[in-house]
Design a protein around this motif. Structure first.
Motif, mmCIF file in Angstrom:
data_model
loop_
_atom_site.group_PDB
_atom_site.id
_atom_site.type_symbol
_atom_site.label_atom_id
_atom_site.label_comp_id
_atom_site.label_asym_id
_atom_site.label_seq_id
_atom_site.Cartn_x
_atom_site.Cartn_y
_atom_site.Cartn_z
ATOM 1 N N GLN A 157 17.638 0.176 -24.841
ATOM 2 C CA GLN A 157 18.824 -0.445 -24.110
ATOM 3 C C GLN A 157 18.481 -1.453 -22.871
ATOM 4 O O GLN A 157 17.475 -1.189 -22.316
ATOM 5 C CB GLN A 157 19.559 0.801 -23.449
ATOM 6 N N THR A 159 18.554 -2.678 -19.472
ATOM 7 C CA THR A 159 19.085 -2.023 -18.493
ATOM 8 C C THR A 159 18.873 -2.945 -17.101
ATOM 9 O O THR A 159 19.341 -2.642 -16.242
ATOM 10 C CB THR A 159 17.841 -1.109 -18.022
ATOM 11 N N LEU A 162 22.202 -3.232 -14.730
ATOM 12 C CA LEU A 162 22.889 -2.104 -15.156
ATOM 13 C C LEU A 162 23.356 -1.601 -13.716
ATOM 14 O O LEU A 162 24.483 -1.023 -13.623
ATOM 15 C CB LEU A 162 22.122 -0.952 -15.738
ATOM 16 N N GLU A 165 26.091 -3.354 -12.689
ATOM 17 C CA GLU A 165 27.192 -3.106 -13.594
ATOM 18 C C GLU A 165 28.057 -1.978 -13.427
ATOM 19 O O GLU A 165 29.334 -1.992 -13.376
ATOM 20 C CB GLU A 165 26.711 -3.516 -14.959
#
Length: 770
Positions: A157, A159, A162, A165
């Motif tokens: 994933q 990141t 992140l 976000e």
């Protein structure tokens, strides 16, 4: 719970009816809205599991009958760690793992002996205590969750970014809203909270916690002593409070930690018996049962957790910026019982929050303002500045930038004081003039000479100003000269006259001009005479002038028979809690907390630092109606917010609504004069003018008003959008020749950021542009 299941088995003694109506409510809601997994805790709940000392997380009655059958949960059930002390009732490892699976859990967490646990489960299947199918169903549930998460087609994933976000401004605002909703006040005898009478009731704070954090929050509202109750010096100072009648804010963050220090416990128990004391407690309320008798406290404020948000909100509650509606969720003792709490209403002092609290995008605002200011500093519009914006009574943006000077040695702090220059007109003389107006001491349409005898003409006293009205002076419609320098009158042969100057403080020479330069206080008479004899303009039309404002302080002293500065402090600054709003700040503040202005090469021959920049104001002892005030942004915003709230602030009325209405409306539009009484206004027809020609920006409402200052300061109040904008800078450093503040339109560009965000969020409608 009042104990930690990592260390023991907490007891929940509520009835089934109570559990159904309180504790189980969020579970029911979330299950009905698609919750995927639940962790079962280790608690003793007799109303749900009759076996004494049996953990709820391994109870068939709770996990299967209640959670799965009664509440209808179909998702994954995971135990809490089975190596916790709250689960130590099953003998050797492995027994609890089996019990957890039999109870209905799908995953057992932190098993202590995995091979033994597997062996116990195999034996149970052989003994028909559970079936192979039971195990397969649990396995399939785990696999289904993995499949739903995409782990059957695994990929790393991304990141990066992140955290930002996920943790948006709206998330942080929601978090603050939850904490604010939980604020609880128990007691509040004689409506002790919120604190009022900041000017007449001395208040002291004693903290058992992060003193520096509490001090920073408290002094936003009132300058006071904040004592550290954990130090020897602080304990000695706090003990002396017992013999006074001072109001005390007692702050405690951790009652459990306090209990470990006998001397601090004794001090705490002494303080809670003091009259006029409230307790602000940010820890676990159960631990309050272990400290002293709290019954004599005026009020107890509970936040339930200790962090920067709860400190902030608790302080705002104490001073009436926010209210409290919370109720005790548990019973601690006879004083603090379940359901107790009283509503405390806010009293309209400034709140402090996030842009998201008024529906704006904080990250976008900060990015834009940072960019504008960074460019301005790079192009030497000023070495540093501060920006403060309050909307709907909440300070949503307050940030300092840059340094005091271009040598980049001392960074600007939000507590720093600036010379606010001509903003003094609306922050100093004007509030007192408004008060005098509503009290009938002055008539705006009578000659100002009625109240300032120096402008009255007589046989041996020439004056051309005896018919000028107070309204005309305040609206810059009186035909007065804009300004002129009077300090050259004190020079002899191009240098300081010994008649007027001394190089050290002496009787009669008290007007401080610099580090080693003092002017005779009698020189003010020369200034007043020069003003009286100055020529008038050929016609009465709008012409901005300092002259009338330079005599207002003495005029007001005559009207009230009281010292002008004392009047301002008593009537406005002290009750507002605006302690930094003052003349001659070196009387109270260290020079390091005051931003310097210009290097004066003509008059004072030194860096002007802590002394008013304006030469005439300096010659008037630093005290004038047109310049001389210093302030930090926060205290200046309090006065502006009082204006915005039509004369009311902190539960106290300072001015009548009708007075503010009269003084903030345009007075002579027929003469193309935009000015109100003392206040500046937008250009006439401002909403039809392009941005670079508008003032202050095209988006401001016609009802808005404010003022700007020569040193680079600006304030603006917009009632239509409930906005206060404060911009402080020292653009005149090192020389007034620095004009990039104006060339780059720094102040209006920053101002417009907030209007544009309001437009984007639909809070206001965009105004037409040419």
């Amino acid at each position: 719970t009042d104990t930690d299941s990592h260390k023991t088995l907490p007891q929940i003694m509520h009835s089934k009816a109570r559990l159904d109506t309180v504790e189980l409510v969020p579970f029911k809601y979330l299950i009905n809205h698609g919750l995927k997994a639940i962790m079962s805790a280790h608690l003793e709940i007799p109303a749900l599991e009759p076996r004494k000392g049996y953990p709820s997380g391994v109870s068939y009655d709770i996990v299967t009958k209640l959670l799965k059958e009664e509440l209808g949960f179909k998702g994954l059930v995971v135990t809490d760690a089975v190596n916790m002390q709250g689960a130590k009732v099953f003998g050797e490892p492995g027994n609890i793992d089996l019990a957890a699976l039999q109870a209905g859990n799908d995953i057992v967490e932190f098993t202590e002996n995995l091979p033994l646990a597997i062996q116990k489960v195999e034996q149970a299947i052989l003994n028909k205590q559970m079936t192979q199918r039971d195990l397969e169903i649990k396995c399939k549930r785990v696999l289904a969750v993995k499949y739903a998460s995409g782990l059957n087609n695994y990929k790393d994933q991304v990141t990066k970014g992140l955290y930002a976000e996920l943790n948006t401004g709206r998330y942080h605002q929601f978090n603050r809203d939850l904490y604010a909703a939980a604020l609880t006040v128990v007691g509040n005898k004689k409506e002790f909270l919120p604190l009022k009478n900041l000017d007449t009731q001395k208040t002291v704070a004693v903290t058992f916690g992060k003193v520096s954090e509490w001090r920073k929050l408290i002094v936003r509202y009132q300058l006071m002593d904040v004592i550290d109750g954990s130090t020897a010096a602080g304990m000695a100072a706090a003990k002396r409070l017992a013999s006074t009648n001072q109001r005390v804010i007692l702050v405690l963050e951790d009652a459990k930690a306090l209990k470990a220090n006998v001397e601090q416990v004794n001090l705490f128990n002494t303080l809670v018996k003091n009259p006029n004391t409230c307790l602000v407690y940010t820890g676990n309320p159960y631990y309050l049962s272990r400290v002293g008798d709290l019954s004599r406290l005026e009020a107890v404020v509970l936040t339930y957790q200790t962090n920067e948000i709860t400190r902030d909100l608790a302080t705002q509650l104490v001073f009436g910026a926010v209210g409290a509606t919370g109720r005790m969720p548990v019973s601690v003792n006879a004083l603090l019982k379940y359901g107790m709490g009283v509503d405390v209403l806010p009293i309209r002092r400034l709140k402090y929050g996030l842009p998201e609290s008024v529906g704006l995008d904080g990250a976008m605002i900060q990015q834009k303002v940072d960019s504008i200011v960074s460019q301005a500093i790079e192009k030497e519009a000023f070495p540093g500045c501060e920006v403060l914006v309050a909307i709907k009574g909440t300070v949503i943006f307050n940030k300092s930038y840059g340094y005091h000077t271009y040598d980049n040695t001392q960074a600007v702090a939000v507590e720093d004081l600036y010379d606010i220059a001509s903003v003094t007109k609306i922050a100093g003389a004007l509030p007192l003039l408004m008060k005098a107006y509503e009290e009938g001491r002055v008539d705006l349409d009578k000659p100002m000479a009625t109240y300032w005898g120096d402008w009255q003409q007589s046989l041996f006293h020439k004056s051309n100003k005896q018919t000028i009205t107070l309204r005309e002076v305040l609206a810059h419609q009186a035909g007065l000269q804009p300004f002129f320098s009077t300090y050259p009158k004190s020079f002899k042969e191009g240098t300081y006259s010994p008649v007027w100057y001394r190089f050290q403080l002496e009787d009669g020479y008290t007007s401080r001009l610099g580090d080693h330069l003092y002017l005779s206080s009698d020189f003010s008479k020369v200034i007043y005479k020069e003003i009286r004899l100055s020529k008038l303009l050929d016609e009465k039309k709008y012409k901005y002038s300092d002259l009338g404002f330079q005599v207002f302080p003495k005029m007001l002293e005559g009207l009230y028979q009281t010292d002008y500065q004392r009047l301002l402090t008593q009537q406005f600054y002290a009750p507002l809690g605006a302690s930094s709003l003052m003349y001659n700040p070196l009387d109270r503040y260290a020079s390091q907390q005051i931003v310097p202005t210009e290097y004066d090469s003509l008059f004072r021959h030194e860096l002007v630092h802590g002394v008013v920049h304006d030469e005439t104001a300096a010659c008037l002892g630093g005290v004038s109606g047109h310049a001389g005030l210093f302030s930090n942004a926060n205290d200046l915003a309090k006065l502006m917010q009082m204006y915005l709230q039509k004369g009311e602030y902190g539960g106290q009325r300072y001015l009548a609504e009708a007075t503010l209405d009269e003084f903030t409306k345009t007075q002579y539009p027929q003469n193309n004069n935009r000015r109100a009484l003392g206040f500046d206004k937008p250009l006439l027809g401002n909403d039809t003018i392009p941005f670079d020609k508008s003032y202050p920006t095209p988006e401001v409402s016609a009802s808005s008003y404010g003022h700007q200052g020569f040193t680079g300061t600006f304030v603006w109040i917009d009632p239509d959008y409930e906005m206060v904008y404060v911009f402080l800078s020292n653009r005149v450093f090192p020389s007034r020749s620095h004009q990039n503040l104006y060339k780059l339109n720094v102040r209006p560009t920053i101002h417009q950021v907030f209007y544009k965000e309001l437009i984007k969020e639909g809070a206001i409608t965009a105004r037409p542009q040419n």
